[in-house]
Design an enzyme around this catalytic site. Structure first.
Site, PDB file in Angstrom:
ATOM      1  N   ASN A 152       0.798  -1.218   0.000  1.00 28.18           N
ATOM      2  CA  ASN A 152       0.000   0.000   0.000  1.00 28.18           C
ATOM      3  C   ASN A 152       0.834   1.273   0.000  1.00 28.18           C
ATOM      4  O   ASN A 152       0.340   2.336  -0.370  1.00 28.18           O
ATOM      5  CB  ASN A 152      -0.942   0.014   1.208  1.00 28.18           C
ATOM      6  CG  ASN A 152      -0.212  -0.226   2.507  1.00 28.18           C
ATOM      7  OD1 ASN A 152       0.457  -1.243   2.673  1.00 28.18           O
ATOM      8  ND2 ASN A 152      -0.333   0.701   3.444  1.00 28.18           N
ATOM      9  N   GLN A 180      -5.075  -3.367  -1.978  1.00 26.74           N
ATOM     10  CA  GLN A 180      -4.611  -2.385  -2.962  1.00 26.74           C
ATOM     11  C   GLN A 180      -4.647  -2.914  -4.385  1.00 26.74           C
ATOM     12  O   GLN A 180      -4.605  -2.139  -5.338  1.00 26.74           O
ATOM     13  CB  GLN A 180      -3.181  -1.943  -2.627  1.00 26.74           C
ATOM     14  CG  GLN A 180      -3.048  -1.135  -1.356  1.00 26.74           C
ATOM     15  CD  GLN A 180      -3.687   0.234  -1.434  1.00 26.74           C
ATOM     16  OE1 GLN A 180      -3.810   0.821  -2.510  1.00 26.74           O
ATOM     17  NE2 GLN A 180      -4.095   0.772  -0.300  1.00 26.74           N
ATOM     18  N   GLY A 201     -13.975  -2.215  -0.560  1.00 25.31           N
ATOM     19  CA  GLY A 201     -14.670  -1.500  -1.616  1.00 25.31           C
ATOM     20  C   GLY A 201     -14.162  -0.105  -1.908  1.00 25.31           C
ATOM     21  O   GLY A 201     -14.165   0.330  -3.065  1.00 25.31           O
ATOM     22  N   HIS A 202     -13.715   0.618  -0.899  1.00 22.50           N
ATOM     23  CA  HIS A 202     -13.383   2.031  -1.122  1.00 22.50           C
ATOM     24  C   HIS A 202     -12.037   2.237  -1.798  1.00 22.50           C
ATOM     25  O   HIS A 202     -11.649   3.371  -2.081  1.00 22.50           O
ATOM     26  CB  HIS A 202     -13.445   2.811   0.195  1.00 22.50           C
ATOM     27  CG  HIS A 202     -12.305   2.547   1.132  1.00 22.50           C
ATOM     28  ND1 HIS A 202     -11.301   3.459   1.348  1.00 22.50           N
ATOM     29  CD2 HIS A 202     -12.029   1.495   1.918  1.00 22.50           C
ATOM     30  CE1 HIS A 202     -10.447   2.985   2.233  1.00 22.50           C
ATOM     31  NE2 HIS A 202     -10.866   1.785   2.596  1.00 22.50           N
ATOM     32  N   CYS A 326      -3.567   4.654   7.660  1.00 15.90           N
ATOM     33  CA  CYS A 326      -3.828   4.053   8.967  1.00 15.90           C
ATOM     34  C   CYS A 326      -2.768   4.431   9.997  1.00 15.90           C
ATOM     35  O   CYS A 326      -2.933   4.187  11.188  1.00 15.90           O
ATOM     36  CB  CYS A 326      -3.905   2.535   8.848  1.00 15.90           C
ATOM     37  SG  CYS A 326      -5.212   1.987   7.731  1.00 15.90           S
TER      38      CYS A 326
END
Length: 393
Positions: A152, A180, A201-202, A326
């Site tokens: 990511n 990713q 999903g996002h 995060c």
């Protein structure tokens, strides 16, 4: 340039307008709980099952191997904790890598406190694991290999098919965090010998708060959330029907346009990388030059702090990040950049630019020009850079 330039798509993507339209009826008209028995509930249930089939088809999976979750972190937790619980009589050893997302790393650290043994594989300077070291780490007690599909932060894509083959050869389950990668690059769970896969999903223009896990038929992991019979009694909780429908619609749109998007994003990405490496001194590209996500460019700039860089980019209408969303707010340098061998002082000057199919070459030119100005400005205020110039002049 007056408009906002969004280059933080690894953190989240914009919900596609067409996807939003597909979701809207399931908030207002077809609002029923798909677990109910009356007629209107069957419309919601049918939509959920249609979404499951769409996602399964994209992965080359069976429909009954797709389970809806709250997102990638839940799916990662389920795969790792579920395997540990279900296979603890077979063994207590898990293999992962040092540059996984914290949803994997922190879960493995939790299991270590429960008596499990975890091997954290090193990676090379590009962020790739060694297949030889992976196979050498397997022992009779090994029950799971969990290696992310693509990182990511630095975008490096792992040799997933080869990892899957090694896991299958030794009878070890293989989980990949594909948050990713899913809907950005081709994935075939059969061809790649993947037993479990996480997605969210996002990350591909779908809604937030919804994800899924692929669990190969025959993998005996138990329920992660208890309390109801949803998801074939393996994940309790009322279905997020709008989210499920939206995620599947976004996945289908991305899959249909994948070849075109990959070509477009790679061209923009490589143009951006080439200009930055050519026109700004003392900067390095992080991650593999070619085996990387189509939309990812990650750099380390010497003699500056990444946070100052982000603030000044924001003032110029450019949204970027220094790493994983995060871990934003952390004063520690990225564990990913440390894992690929960067010293702390260089890791602190990192910048992640993750573009989308909506970005343009004109925007990349603007970003490069602003970066040149900002980096020069920040370095002019750095005593370390001043000393470096004096020593090398």
């Amino acid at each position: 340039m007056n408009k906002l330039i969004y280059l933080d798509n690894a953190a989240t993507t914009k919900l596609d307008a067409d996807v939003f339209e597909v979701m809207k009826p399931y908030f207002i008209e077809n609002f029923s709980n798909p677990s109910s028995v009356y007629d209107i509930a069957q419309h919601s249930k049918a939509a959920v099952e249609d979404a499951r089939e769409q996602i399964a088809n994209i992965l080359g999976a069976r429909t009954n191997e797709i389970y809806f979750t709250g997102g990638g972190s839940e799916s990662d937790n389920w795969a790792i904790k579920g395997t540990a619980e279900a296979y603890k009589t077979k063994g207590n050893h898990i293999i992962t890598s040092k540059l996984e997302h914290h949803a994997v790393l922190h879960t493995c650290q939790y299991l270590e406190k429960q008596g499990f043994e975890v091997t954290y594989l090193d990676v090379d300077a590009d962020g790739k694991i060694s297949l030889e070291e992976l196979e050498a780490a397997i022992k009779p007690e090994t029950i799971l290999i969990s290696i992310m599909f693509a990182n990511n932060e630095i975008g490096t894509i792992q040799p997933i098919k080869e990892i899957g083959a090694i896991a299958k050869k030794h009878g070890v389950l293989f989980h990949t965090d594909a948050v990713q990668a899913f809907a950005h690059v081709p994935i075939d769970v059969q061809e790649m010998n993947i037993d479990m896969l996480s997605a969210s999903g996002h990350k591909f223009n779908g809604p937030k708060g919804i994800g899924f896990m692929y669990i190969r038929k025959g993998v005996k992991i138990g329920s992660f959330i208890h309390g109801g019979a949803q998801e074939r009694s393996r994940r309790a909780g009322t279905h997020n029907v709008p989210g499920i429908v939206g995620m599947a619609a976004a996945a289908r749109l991305a899959a249909d346009a994948m070849d075109e998007r990959i070509k477009q994003e790679c061209e923009l990405r490589d143009y951006l990388i080439d200009r930055i490496l050519t026109e700004i001194p003392y900067v390095r590209l992080n991650g593999h030059r070619t085996d990387r996500l189509p939309n990812n460019a990650n750099f380390s700039f010497q003699f500056i702090e990444g946070e100052s860089l982000l603030i000044m980019l924001d003032q110029r209408g450019i949204c970027a990040s220094s790493g994983s969303a995060c871990t934003s707010g952390s004063l520690d340098p990225s564990h990913v950049l440390l894992a690929i061998g960067l010293p702390h002082e260089i890791a602190h000057g990192s910048l992640r630019l993750t573009l989308s199919h909506e970005n343009t070459k004109e925007e990349m030119d603007y970003v490069v020009e602003q970066l040149k100005f900002i980096v020069d400005r920040l370095r002019s205020m750095s005593p370390l850079y001043e000393d470096f110039v004096k020593k090398n002049s």
